[in-house]
Scaffold this motif. Structure first.
Motif, PDB file in Angstrom:
ATOM      1  N   LYS A   1      13.979   4.677   6.686  1.00  0.00           N
ATOM      2  CA  LYS A   1      14.771   5.034   5.507  1.00  0.00           C
ATOM      3  C   LYS A   1      14.045   4.482   4.298  1.00  0.00           C
ATOM      4  CE  LYS A   1      18.232   6.617   3.332  1.00  0.00           C
ATOM      5  NZ  LYS A   1      18.270   8.072   3.178  1.00  0.00           N
ATOM      6  N   ILE A   2      13.686   5.379   3.396  1.00  0.00           N
ATOM      7  CA  ILE A   2      12.935   4.944   2.226  1.00  0.00           C
ATOM      8  C   ILE A   2      13.706   5.333   0.978  1.00  0.00           C
ATOM      9  CG2 ILE A   2      10.749   5.167   0.986  1.00  0.00           C
ATOM     10  CD1 ILE A   2       9.490   6.022   3.603  1.00  0.00           C
ATOM     11  N   ASP A   3      13.774   4.407   0.052  1.00  0.00           N
ATOM     12  CA  ASP A   3      14.294   4.745  -1.270  1.00  0.00           C
ATOM     13  C   ASP A   3      13.208   4.400  -2.261  1.00  0.00           C
ATOM     14  OD1 ASP A   3      16.670   5.583  -0.422  1.00  0.00           O
ATOM     15  OD2 ASP A   3      17.746   3.721  -0.803  1.00  0.00           O
TER      16      ASP A   3
ATOM     17  N   GLU B   1      -2.360   5.016   5.269  1.00  0.00           N
ATOM     18  CA  GLU B   1      -2.481   4.291   6.539  1.00  0.00           C
ATOM     19  C   GLU B   1      -1.842   2.921   6.454  1.00  0.00           C
ATOM     20  OE1 GLU B   1      -6.587   4.563   7.014  1.00  0.00           O
ATOM     21  OE2 GLU B   1      -6.488   6.699   7.392  1.00  0.00           O
ATOM     22  N   CYS B   2      -0.691   2.891   5.840  1.00  0.00           N
ATOM     23  CA  CYS B   2      -0.072   1.590   5.663  1.00  0.00           C
ATOM     24  C   CYS B   2       1.082   1.381   6.607  1.00  0.00           C
ATOM     25  CB  CYS B   2       0.384   1.413   4.229  1.00  0.00           C
ATOM     26  SG  CYS B   2       1.613   2.606   3.761  1.00  0.00           S
ATOM     27  N   ILE B   3       1.440   2.408   7.333  1.00  0.00           N
ATOM     28  CA  ILE B   3       2.447   2.172   8.372  1.00  0.00           C
ATOM     29  C   ILE B   3       1.738   2.283   9.702  1.00  0.00           C
ATOM     30  CG2 ILE B   3       3.189   4.602   8.276  1.00  0.00           C
ATOM     31  CD1 ILE B   3       5.958   3.588   9.116  1.00  0.00           C
TER      32      ILE B   3
ATOM     33  N   PRO C   1       0.753  10.794   9.658  1.00  0.00           N
ATOM     34  CA  PRO C   1       0.690  11.494   8.375  1.00  0.00           C
ATOM     35  C   PRO C   1       0.515  10.581   7.175  1.00  0.00           C
ATOM     36  CG  PRO C   1       2.933  11.466   9.173  1.00  0.00           C
ATOM     37  CD  PRO C   1       2.102  10.815  10.206  1.00  0.00           C
ATOM     38  N   CYS C   2       0.629   9.309   7.360  1.00  0.00           N
ATOM     39  CA  CYS C   2       0.616   8.423   6.213  1.00  0.00           C
ATOM     40  C   CYS C   2      -0.738   8.492   5.489  1.00  0.00           C
ATOM     41  CB  CYS C   2       0.893   6.989   6.647  1.00  0.00           C
ATOM     42  SG  CYS C   2       0.869   5.840   5.282  1.00  0.00           S
ATOM     43  N   PRO C   3      -0.741   8.851   4.230  1.00  0.00           N
ATOM     44  CA  PRO C   3      -2.027   9.002   3.536  1.00  0.00           C
ATOM     45  C   PRO C   3      -2.693   7.664   3.282  1.00  0.00           C
ATOM     46  CG  PRO C   3      -0.215   9.350   2.029  1.00  0.00           C
ATOM     47  CD  PRO C   3       0.398   9.176   3.374  1.00  0.00           C
TER      48      PRO C   3
ATOM     49  N   ASP D   1       0.810  -1.209   0.000  1.00  0.00           N
ATOM     50  CA  ASP D   1       0.000   0.000   0.000  1.00  0.00           C
ATOM     51  C   ASP D   1       0.840   1.255   0.000  1.00  0.00           C
ATOM     52  OD1 ASP D   1      -2.183  -1.506  -0.013  1.00  0.00           O
ATOM     53  OD2 ASP D   1      -2.891  -1.024   2.000  1.00  0.00           O
ATOM     54  N   CYS D   2       2.115   1.121   0.241  1.00  0.00           N
ATOM     55  CA  CYS D   2       2.950   2.307   0.403  1.00  0.00           C
ATOM     56  C   CYS D   2       3.186   2.967  -0.937  1.00  0.00           C
ATOM     57  CB  CYS D   2       4.274   1.912   1.043  1.00  0.00           C
ATOM     58  SG  CYS D   2       5.421   3.256   1.153  1.00  0.00           S
ATOM     59  N   ILE D   3       2.964   4.256  -0.970  1.00  0.00           N
ATOM     60  CA  ILE D   3       3.156   4.949  -2.233  1.00  0.00           C
ATOM     61  C   ILE D   3       4.493   5.664  -2.279  1.00  0.00           C
ATOM     62  CG2 ILE D   3       0.704   5.252  -2.668  1.00  0.00           C
ATOM     63  CD1 ILE D   3       1.018   8.104  -1.592  1.00  0.00           C
ATOM     64  N   GLY D   4       5.268   5.494  -1.224  1.00  0.00           N
ATOM     65  CA  GLY D   4       6.594   6.096  -1.214  1.00  0.00           C
ATOM     66  C   GLY D   4       6.557   7.605  -1.138  1.00  0.00           C
ATOM     67  N   CYS D   5       5.739   8.142  -0.243  1.00  0.00           N
ATOM     68  CA  CYS D   5       5.592   9.587  -0.203  1.00  0.00           C
ATOM     69  C   CYS D   5       6.531  10.233   0.803  1.00  0.00           C
ATOM     70  CB  CYS D   5       4.162   9.958   0.139  1.00  0.00           C
ATOM     71  SG  CYS D   5       3.712   9.495   1.808  1.00  0.00           S
ATOM     72  N   TYR D   6       7.265   9.442   1.526  1.00  0.00           N
ATOM     73  CA  TYR D   6       8.280   9.951   2.465  1.00  0.00           C
ATOM     74  C   TYR D   6       7.706  10.704   3.661  1.00  0.00           C
ATOM     75  CZ  TYR D   6      11.937   8.977  -0.956  1.00  0.00           C
ATOM     76  OH  TYR D   6      12.785   8.365  -1.808  1.00  0.00           O
ATOM     77  N   ARG D   7       6.401  10.740   3.802  1.00  0.00           N
ATOM     78  CA  ARG D   7       5.904  11.552   4.913  1.00  0.00           C
ATOM     79  C   ARG D   7       6.281  10.957   6.256  1.00  0.00           C
ATOM     80  NH1 ARG D   7      -0.059  13.500   3.306  1.00  0.00           N
ATOM     81  NH2 ARG D   7       0.407  13.896   1.129  1.00  0.00           N
ATOM     82  N   CYS D   8       6.254   9.639   6.316  1.00  0.00           N
ATOM     83  CA  CYS D   8       6.606   9.027   7.586  1.00  0.00           C
ATOM     84  C   CYS D   8       8.077   9.280   7.906  1.00  0.00           C
ATOM     85  CB  CYS D   8       6.301   7.542   7.577  1.00  0.00           C
ATOM     86  SG  CYS D   8       6.940   6.683   6.163  1.00  0.00           S
ATOM     87  N   GLU D   9       8.892   9.217   6.868  1.00  0.00           N
ATOM     88  CA  GLU D   9      10.308   9.432   7.126  1.00  0.00           C
ATOM     89  C   GLU D   9      10.537  10.833   7.660  1.00  0.00           C
ATOM     90  OE1 GLU D   9      13.211   8.299   3.980  1.00  0.00           O
ATOM     91  OE2 GLU D   9      14.287  10.058   4.704  1.00  0.00           O
TER      92      GLU D   9
ATOM     93  N   ARG E   1      13.294   0.391  -1.198  1.00  0.00           N
ATOM     94  CA  ARG E   1      13.858   0.097   0.112  1.00  0.00           C
ATOM     95  C   ARG E   1      12.977   0.744   1.158  1.00  0.00           C
ATOM     96  NH1 ARG E   1      19.182   2.770   2.676  1.00  0.00           N
ATOM     97  NH2 ARG E   1      19.067   1.659   4.647  1.00  0.00           N
ATOM     98  N   PHE E   2      12.620  -0.001   2.155  1.00  0.00           N
ATOM     99  CA  PHE E   2      11.859   0.566   3.270  1.00  0.00           C
ATOM    100  C   PHE E   2      12.399  -0.080   4.540  1.00  0.00           C
ATOM    101  CE2 PHE E   2       7.830   2.938   4.029  1.00  0.00           C
ATOM    102  CZ  PHE E   2       7.953   2.981   5.390  1.00  0.00           C
ATOM    103  N   THR E   3      13.231   0.649   5.203  1.00  0.00           N
ATOM    104  CA  THR E   3      13.903   0.079   6.356  1.00  0.00           C
ATOM    105  C   THR E   3      13.485   0.835   7.614  1.00  0.00           C
ATOM    106  OG1 THR E   3      15.769  -0.045   4.863  1.00  0.00           O
ATOM    107  CG2 THR E   3      16.138  -0.738   7.118  1.00  0.00           C
TER     108      THR E   3
HETATM  109  S1  SF4 Z   1       3.806   7.735   4.842  1.00  0.00           S
HETATM  110 FE1  SF4 Z   1       2.836   5.802   4.318  1.00  0.00          FE
HETATM  111  S2  SF4 Z   1       2.692   5.835   2.145  1.00  0.00           S
HETATM  112 FE2  SF4 Z   1       4.092   7.470   2.649  1.00  0.00          FE
HETATM  113  S3  SF4 Z   1       6.100   6.482   2.565  1.00  0.00           S
HETATM  114 FE3  SF4 Z   1       5.417   6.284   4.646  1.00  0.00          FE
HETATM  115  S4  SF4 Z   1       4.415   4.328   4.711  1.00  0.00           S
HETATM  116 FE4  SF4 Z   1       4.597   4.838   2.566  1.00  0.00          FE
END
Ligand code: SF4
Ligand code: SF4
Ligand code: SF4
Lengths: 193, 142, 166, 372, 101, 163, 358, 162
Positions: free
Chosen positions: A87-89, A141-143, A137-139, A70-78, A120-122
């Motif tokens: 750490k997201i790539d 809700e996957c984390i 903040p995750c849009p 479900d992660c769209i790689g938006c970096y908000r969580c990071e 990468r999602f560490t």
């Molecule tokens: S906030 Fe959610 S969707 Fe965005 S990178 Fe993190 S886990 Fe993925």
């Protein structure tokens, strides 16, 4: 002299009161016992709605989990994490398209079309301070702290101690081999175009 | 009497052996990796400053002094207690005098506050632990 | 007393010591570093002001080119009023008179600020580092601080040793 | 002084010692049993809170404030958010205010319970300590129920709280209070009025009011010396002015005013006052949305604020300097335990080693807050 | 052991050792230890004579008194030693006598 | 050992003795009462009535000489690191270390800007079990301890010593 | 007495009295040691359970991987003992090695010799000494040297403090203990433990057992003074300042590890056993049954004696888990200004009572 | 057997007594004294003085020796190496004492000691008690004064004038 005697009397009296209390507790141990015999018994974990729109969202903070599909790689969580333990790539990809060779699904369960392959999602659980800030903040809700929306899939557990510290670094995304990575680069170019 | 005390005498050796055996086992089985840090004196994780073998304060000593005197008194009480029933009033009076004299001693040291373990000299608040020494400096003098 | 009255009383006494500064908030007064000790003594002992409690000393590094500052939050238990005194220091040679003798707590607060910013409080009887070890290098809370590489043989990793974290 | 002076012996109490409440090191110069000088060495838990605060955004500071006063994280959070709200000048919704007060007071009870229990432990009584921890555990359960964490909550956010209260919280909380109030009686019988305890604490470690003020001692320690000063009453923040509660002060009941017993006793009385506040707050708790007043972006205007609040240990002040960017320029925490510890040397030299530990325990320090 | 002279020999050796200690030691406490040895030797004699003199209990009572005496003596002697130590910061008897001059 | 060398490898007596010793060690791991920061409070809580570490045979000892397990509970600062090491050294063998909480494991929340924080206690002492959490719930700590007990049980101290 | 039987038994088997004596004594000694060890293990287990129950917890439950400490953790203390046996023995390099090693022996022997004279039953008593009461007091005072030695030899400040406090405390409390144990001697005119117990047989007004504690109000008081002094002599809370955890880390035992430390532990519990035994024999009728005239066979005697001791030890535990601890000067205060004067006056009281009432 | 024990104990007593007077370390002297006292206690038992044997333990071991050890700890800089005591006149002392011992021995051996027949007493304590209460009443009461004096004297002396 009278003070001397009152002192003695006070002492005996108050000590006796104290002894009665402990003795009562000892005799009533069956009733008063509050011990939770952990491996055999577990504390009932409160389950409740936290005000977002998940029913049964468990607020208990245990280990983090990412539903990587479900992660769209938006970096908000990071960005939200105060201790930088996520750490997201990502690699740009065509929006909404599945890439089966890297197990990438294009659309999340909420219906959002993904524009990135999360390569990468560490999460370094040995560093996480369990502040929960990354989950809000995750849009998608996957984390979440396990026990979250799909608590049936991920029962809450605190039991994740390890003998090796490396094992506490959780990799959620599949590691991409260099070959897979190079395979992705045309897609990336296409997406950029 | 020989037999009783002899038994006790032998018991001393038995005791030594009984403690020595486990120590021997420990020596055989237990690990032993001494290193300088391990053999350093424990002081809450700090380097110990100076040896613990310094002169000690006199307070402990005065107690031992007074103790010795009363210890002797107790020693006298034992034979007296044994013959007390036999001799009745006579023994009672004699021991009464003896004890009274020592009680006078106790009262004396009590009054002289030799029994007080410590003479406090604190900055604030004297309350019931008033110090004998007039407390003039109320300020910190570093 | 209201803030205005306090300020007035101060400026009556120490006209030259109060620095006008528009950036300051209402409850702050900036005071010349050289006169600080006298002002502080007055503030503590003046029966009208009677700031008997030193709430807090805050050191502030205003940035690479700004000065270092010390902020003193004063409070009066007697009248229940308060004020904040601000003193700016030269970044090269931050120095100010110690008020440790006036408020005892100043002792530790000043040591702490010294420890973090390297502001020297002259006249302090025991100005040592308080939080960091005695042999620590640098002033941690200054903006240009670089963390130490190793400490007594313990090497401090700068980046995560896990492969490819960064 | 008449008697033979033995050698002065320098004794290190701590950093690892059962009753330094963490990693404090006291360098104690003793003559026999009498302590002639104490030099506290701090910094064994210096975790660079202030440095962190400068490097993260305003919201992200909150988890770090948790970790400063880890026994009363709610109050730590509270102080920070109150200061931030003052800086940003925002109004908070009623419900949030009530929730915050309830949480803060519950945490005050929890923190005091631990302080009282550990104090008992310092004096040598083990059982009351466990009783108090037992009851504290129930408070933690309520916190856990509310926000999912047991110790470090990250619960109060700028402009709101992270979770609304659970639906049945009021019932649970009232239940707990009903259970808890009789327990106080039991603690008193078991520990407080125990003659040995009184002998150990009354008259020991007197802090006169002037000294306390000069050392910036605050909170129950200051009130133990008879000064009626409570930020909740004297500089009301949040909605404390709406509640009816007393400020207990020391009376020197069994000894001198300002002795260890007074400080202990003030804490015990404060627990009952907190219970009173919680009861009132629970009664008036309004409905509402807790996220309503939460600002979307936290970017306070340039400026600074110094705000103190009443944490279980005393005046907890936050000095926040903002320059308009999303992360603060400087966050300084004025920690009450720091000031309380600073007077240790002053009040406890001349007493015996056992007394020093009793005095230290009665100051109720938390090292995380002292060293930050 | 059924022989008086055995005890006498032992007690005289002890006595001599005690005397040796008293004569040669310069430390006050050490001297005191020598004295204790001497007193013990004396007690041994009392009891030996009591036993071999037809189990005469008077010997025991004397011994008891000697012990009492020893205790009192030890207390006072050690107090004096402490006092000397207070004044001269040494309990070396020779040093003390030197200091007096 | 010369003559005796390798004679004990699969000796039944040694093996069963080993088992007993392993059992004893794992059953009574007394822990060193040594708290550093917030985690120590949870350690206290796990020793208290609710979770009661004594159930699994753990008893607090305040002198390192008598303790077997050192629970590093909390942030280890650089100033403290040397003391931690010293205290660890002063424990009598066999000794084990549990790193409790993020801070002890890796510096935790203070990893990044904590100029004064030791980034992982394993830089100074060898760690047997890492318990994550900030703070780990008492259950998590107990779980870590049980894990430690398991590893102790599989140890064969005698065989190793004799071999 | 037991030794006497054994000697007679062996003298039939062996010619040499020497051999039979040594054999008999050793055979009598080993059960004593076992008793001590058992006492320590059981008492520690019970103490942990009792303390747990008083604190609303459940104490050792033997949970854990594999066969842990058995159901209800009954094997817990055994595991502890075995573990201590295979723990490294650390000796600080700055310690006085000889004294460091000797000290546990002295402390142990002090306790061991005390236990040897306890009258377990009318026929079971390893040694029956004429002056048993006095002997136990004497032997108890030997232990002080072990403690001072241990504390001093460790060259550790905590140890030294602990040792000095301990020594001061033990010697001080010897006086009230001695003064109050005089009372049963006055009543019974003997110092022999067996005859002392025999004296207490029978009943008062047919209901109360004729124990000394019930004999007159003064002896009742004497019992309390004795018992509390005994608690103090064994360094238990509220008198545990020598090993006060929150002050002195582990007191004079700080530097000891492994089995040497276990010896201290063993001796501490053995000392508790001895003083409780003395109190039971002196005041509570020893092996006599609490119901006058019933259950008085030697086997029952064993049972009664042990139950009395266990009861007294339980009370000690009860004290320990209820009270805070005193400060060192308060401890001295209690001893010198409360117990000693009262104990002395008590002797007068008993004397007058005896003279007037009989 | 008893003979062997007797000689063993005597040897132990004398050797430890020798240590007392010759040991370099004062504390070791004191602990040797402990052994000496215990040895003498055993000798008392051989002399059928059980009560006195125990008194010996109580007073000497439990009292005087503790006091001595405290005294050592109080007055000596134990930390300094120079705990030992110099004894310059060792040689002279030895000669004098040996001479004295010789004289004593001579007297002892040459004196014809009369050994009366005796039997093991049942209980010494009772007779001691009786003697104390009747025959030795005056010394007994005097002892209390002695103790009182010692108590007052010792406590007064041990505190400097204040
Ligand atoms: S906030 Fe959610 S969707 Fe965005 S990178 Fe993190 S886990 Fe993925
Ligand atoms: S819980 Fe907090 S520390 Fe952990 S990953 Fe999320 S934001 Fe970071
Ligand atoms: S891991 Fe978390 S709870 Fe534990 S010490 Fe570190 S900050 Fe505190």
């Amino acid at each position: 002299m009278s003070r001397y005697l009152t002192n003695i009397y006070d002492t005996v009296n108050t000590l006796w009161t104290g002894m009665q209390i402990t003795f009562r507790h000892m005799m009533n141990i069956r009733r008063d016992n509050v011990t939770l015999q952990y491996p055999e018994e577990r504390w009932p974990r409160p389950e409740r709605n936290i005000g977002f729109n998940h029913e049964d969202y468990n607020v208990i903070r245990s280990r983090l989990h990412v539903d990587i599909d479900d992660c769209i790689g938006c970096y908000r969580c990071e960005r939200a994490c105060p201790v930088d333990c996520i750490k997201i790539d990502t690699i740009k990809s065509e929006r909404g398209e599945d890439i089966p060779k890297v197990n990438h699904t294009g659309v999340t369960s909420n219906g959002t079309k993904k524009g990135f392959v999360v390569s990468r999602f560490t999460i370094d659980m040995s560093e996480c301070c369990f502040c929960n800030l990354c989950t809000y903040p995750c849009p998608e809700e996957c984390i979440f702290m396990v026990g979250g929306p799909n608590s049936s899939k991920h029962p809450i557990d605190y039991e994740f101690s390890e003998v090796d510290r490396k094992d506490l670094i959780y990799q959620f995304a599949k590691k991409l081999t260099p070959k897979q990575k190079s395979g992705l680069s045309p897609i990336e170019k296409k997406a950029e175009a | 009497m020989y037999r009783d005390f002899g038994t006790i005498f032998v018991f001393i050796f038995i005791g030594i052996v009984l403690i020595y055996l486990p120590l021997l086992i420990q020596k055989l089985l237990a690990p032993n990796n001494p290193n300088p840090d391990k053999q350093a004196t424990y002081e809450c994780g700090e380097e110990s400053e100076g040896s613990a073998w310094v002169q000690f304060n006199i307070r402990f000593y005065v107690v031992a002094l007074i103790f010795l005197i009363f210890d002797v008194e107790v020693v006298f009480l034992f034979p007296w207690a044994i013959v007390f029933n036999e001799l009745g009033l006579l023994a009672f009076v004699e021991m009464g005098i003896f004890l009274l004299i020592l009680l006078v001693g106790l009262a004396y040291v009590w009054k002289r506050s030799d029994l007080d373990w410590v003479k406090y000299n604190v900055r604030y608040g004297r309350g019931r632990y008033s110090s004998l020494i007039p407390n003039t400096n109320n300020s910190k003098d570093k | 007393m209201t803030l205005e009255q306090i300020k007035n009383r101060l400026s009556d006494q120490f006209k030259s010591s109060i620095i006008k500064n528009e950036n300051l908030a209402e409850h702050q007064v900036e005071i010349k570093g050289e006169d600080w000790f006298d002002v502080a003594t007055f503030m503590k002992n003046d029966p009208k002001l009677s700031f008997d409690q030193l709430e807090c000393i805050t050191g502030i590094d205003t940035g690479e080119d700004g000065p270092l500052q010390t902020h003193y939050n004063l409070h009066s238990m007697e009248y229940r009023h308060k004020i904040e005194a601000v003193i700016s220091h030269d970044r090269k040679d931050p120095k100010v008179a110690s008020i440790e003798q006036l408020w005892r707590i100043g002792d530790w607060f000043e040591r702490e600020t010294y420890d973090m910013f390297g502001i020297e409080y002259t006249g302090h009887r025991d100005l040592r580092r308080i939080l960091c070890p005695d042999d620590w290098e640098g002033w941690p809370l200054r903006k240009d601080y670089e963390a130490q590489e190793s400490f007594h043989g313990i090497v401090v990793p700068k980046i995560k040793e896990e492969e490819g974290w960064e | 002084m008449g008697v033979v002076q033995g050698d002065q012996m320098v004794l290190n109490i701590g950093p690892q010692h059962p009753s330094t409440h963490g990693v404090l090191r006291l360098e104690v110069t003793t003559d026999g049993e009498i302590v002639s000088k104490i030099t506290p060495h701090l910094g064994y838990l210096h975790r660079c809170f202030e440095k962190h605060a400068e490097n993260v955004t305003y919201e992200q500071v909150i988890p770090f404030t948790d970790r400063c006063d880890y026994l009363a994280s709610m109050n730590s959070n509270f102080g920070y958010v109150v200061a931030m709200e003052e800086l940003m000048d925002i109004e908070i919704s009623e419900r949030v205010q009530y929730i915050r007060v309830i949480m803060a007071e519950l945490n005050r009870v929890a923190s005091h319970l631990l302080a009282l229990g550990v104090y008992g432990l310092d004096i040598g009584a083990f059982t009351p300590f466990l009783y108090m921890l037992r009851d504290r555990e129930r408070i933690l359960d309520m916190f856990e129920y509310t926000c999912g964490a047991r110790l470090l909550y990250n619960y109060m956010w700028i402009g709101g709280v992270s979770h609304d209260l659970p639906k049945d919280f009021v019932k649970i909380c009232v239940n707990f209070l009903d259970y808890f109030e009789p327990q106080i009686e039991e603690y008193n019988n078991l520990l407080t009025f125990n003659k040995i305890f009184i002998e150990r604490t009354a008259d020991v470690g007197v802090i006169p009011a002037e000294v306390a003020i000069s050392y910036g001692v605050s909170g129950p320690n200051l009130r133990g010396s008879g000064v009626k000063w409570d930020v909740r009453k004297d500089e009301p923040y949040s909605i404390y002015d709406r509640f009816d509660f007393d400020i207990p002060t020391g009376t020197g009941e069994f000894g001198t005013l300002g002795d260890c017993f007074d400080r202990y006793w003030v804490r015990m009385l404060e627990v009952t006052q907190s219970v009173r506040i919680i009861r009132q707050a629970l009664k008036d708790l309004p409905e509402g949305d807790v996220f309503e007043t939460m600002p979307k972006k936290i970017r306070p205007p340039a400026g600074s604020v110094y705000r103190r609040t009443e944490s279980p240990r005393g005046d907890l002040g936050y000095y926040i300097v903002s320059d308009g960017t999303p992360s603060p320029t400087r966050v300084k925490m004025r920690s009450p335990a720091f000031t309380a510890l600073s007077c240790l040397d002053e009040v406890s030299s001349g007493w015996m080693i056992s007394d020093v530990l009793a005095i230290l325990g009665s100051l109720d320090i938390v090292l995380g807050e002292i060293d930050r | 052991m059924e022989n008086l002279s055995n005890y006498l020999v032992i007690s005289s050796i002890l006595f001599s050792l005690g005397l040796f200690g008293v004569v040669t030691r310069r430390n006050g406490v050490a001297v005191l230890m020598g004295v204790e040895l001497i007193l013990n030797a004396a007690n041994l004699n009392f009891l030996a004579f009591a036993r071999f003199g037809g189990m005469n209990m008077s010997g025991h009572v004397y011994a008891l008194f000697v012990i009492v005496l020893a205790a009192a003596e030890a207390a006072v002697a050690l107090a004096i030693i402490i006092n000397i130590f207070n004044n001269f910061n040494t309990i070396n008897i020779d040093d003390v006598s030197e200091m007096k001059q | 050992m010369g003559l005796l060398e390798n004679k004990f490898q699969d000796n039944v007596v040694v093996a069963s003795l080993d088992k007993i010793l392993g059992w004893a060690r794992s059953t009574s791991p007394w822990y060193f009462q040594f708290g550093l920061a917030c985690c120590a409070i949870e350690m206290m809580a796990s020793a208290a009535s609710r979770h009661d570490l004594e159930r699994i045979g753990m008893m607090p000892r305040s002198s390192p000489r008598q303790a077997d397990v050192m629970i590093v509970a909390g942030t280890v600062t650089l100033k403290m690191a040397l003391r931690v090491k010293k205290l660890y050294e002063q424990m009598a063998d066999p000794k084990y270390v549990i790193s409790m909480g993020s801070c002890a494991t890796s510096g935790g929340p203070y990893w990044q800007h904590g100029y004064h924080v030791l980034k992982g206690v394993d830089l100074v002492v060898p760690v047997d079990v890492y318990v994550p959490g900030c703070p780990p719930r008492p259950e998590a700590l107990i779980e870590g301890l049980l894990k430690l007990q398991e590893t102790i049980q599989t140890e064969r101290p005698l065989t190793r010593k004799l071999a | 007495m037991t030794v006497d039987y054994l000697i007679e038994l062996f003298s039939k088997l062996f010619d040499s009295p020497f051999v039979s004596f040594i054999l008999a004594v050793s055979i009598a000694g080993i059960p004593l040691f076992v008793l001590m060890a058992l006492n320590a293990t059981v008492a520690v287990y019970v103490e942990r359970k009792v303390s747990a129950f008083m604190m609303d917890r459940i104490g050792p439950m033997g949970q854990g991987p594999g066969l842990h400490a058995g159901p209800w953790g009954v094997l817990q203390t055994i595991a502890d003992a075995v573990k201590l046996l295979i723990k490294e023995d650390t000796i600080p390099s700055s310690a006085d090695k000889l004294l460091f090693k000797v000290a546990p022996f002295i402390i142990f022997i002090g306790a061991f010799l005390g236990i040897a004279v306890l009258p377990f039953s009318s026929v079971i008593q390893v040694v029956d000494i004429n002056i048993g009461v006095f002997y136990i007091i004497a032997v108890g005072s030997v232990g002080v040297h072990g403690i001072v030695m241990a504390g001093w030899a460790s060259n550790n400040k905590w140890s030294l403090y602990g040792a000095m406090r301990s020594a001061a405390q033990i010697i001080s409390y010897e006086i009230p203990a001695g003064l109050s144990i005089i009372v049963p001697i006055m009543m019974t005119s003997t110092m022999n433990l067996q005859s002392m117990i025999e004296f207490q047989s029978g009943s008062i007004w047919g209901i109360l057992p004729n124990w000394i504690i019930f004999n007159n109000p003064f002896s009742f008081l004497a019992f309390f003074i004795f018992f509390i002094s005994a608690v103090a002599e064994t360094n238990r809370t509220p008198f545990d300042i020598p090993e006060a955890e929150s002050e002195l880390v582990a007191g004079w035992m700080t530097e000891y590890s492994g089995f040497r430390w276990a010896v201290f532990f063993l001796s501490e519990y053995a000392n508790m056993f001895v003083v409780s035994g003395l109190a039971a024999a002196g005041f509570l009728g020893g092996w006599l049954s609490p119901i006058p005239g019933l259950f008085n066979s030697p086997i029952w005697g064993l049972f009664w004696f042990f139950s009395k001791i266990i009861f007294l030890i339980f009370v000690m535990m009860w004290f320990r888990w209820t009270f805070p601890r005193l400060r060192v000067d308060q401890l001295m205060h209690v001893c010198w200004k409360v117990f000693i004067p009262i104990a002395m006056l008590n002797i007068f009281g008993v004397g007058i009572w005896k003279l007037i009432i009989g | 057997m008893a003979d062997i024990t007797f000689w063993f104990i005597s040897a132990l007593t004398i050797i430890s007594a020798f240590f007392v007077v010759s040991s370099k370390s004062l504390l070791y002297s004191a602990y040797s004294l402990l052994v000496t006292f215990l040895g003498i206690t055993a000798l008392y038992v051989f002399l059928w003085a059980d009560f006195l044997a125990v008194v010996q333990v109580v007073v000497y071991v439990g009292g005087i020796l503790v006091l001595i050890i405290f005294g050592i700890m109080l007055t000596n800089k134990i930390s300094s190496v120079n705990i030992s005591h110099t004894s310059v006149q060792k040689g002279v002392g030895a000669v004098v004492v040996l001479g004295f011992l010789g004289a004593l021995g001579y007297v002892m051996i040459s004196t014809p000691w009369i050994q009366l027949p005796n039997s093991e007493p049942l209980e010494t304590t009772r007779s001691i008690g009786r003697l104390l209460m009747i025959d030795y009443l005056l010394p007994f009461e005097a002892a209390s004064f002695l103790l009182l004096g010692a108590l007052i004297g010792a406590t007064t002396l041990s505190r400097k004038d204040d």
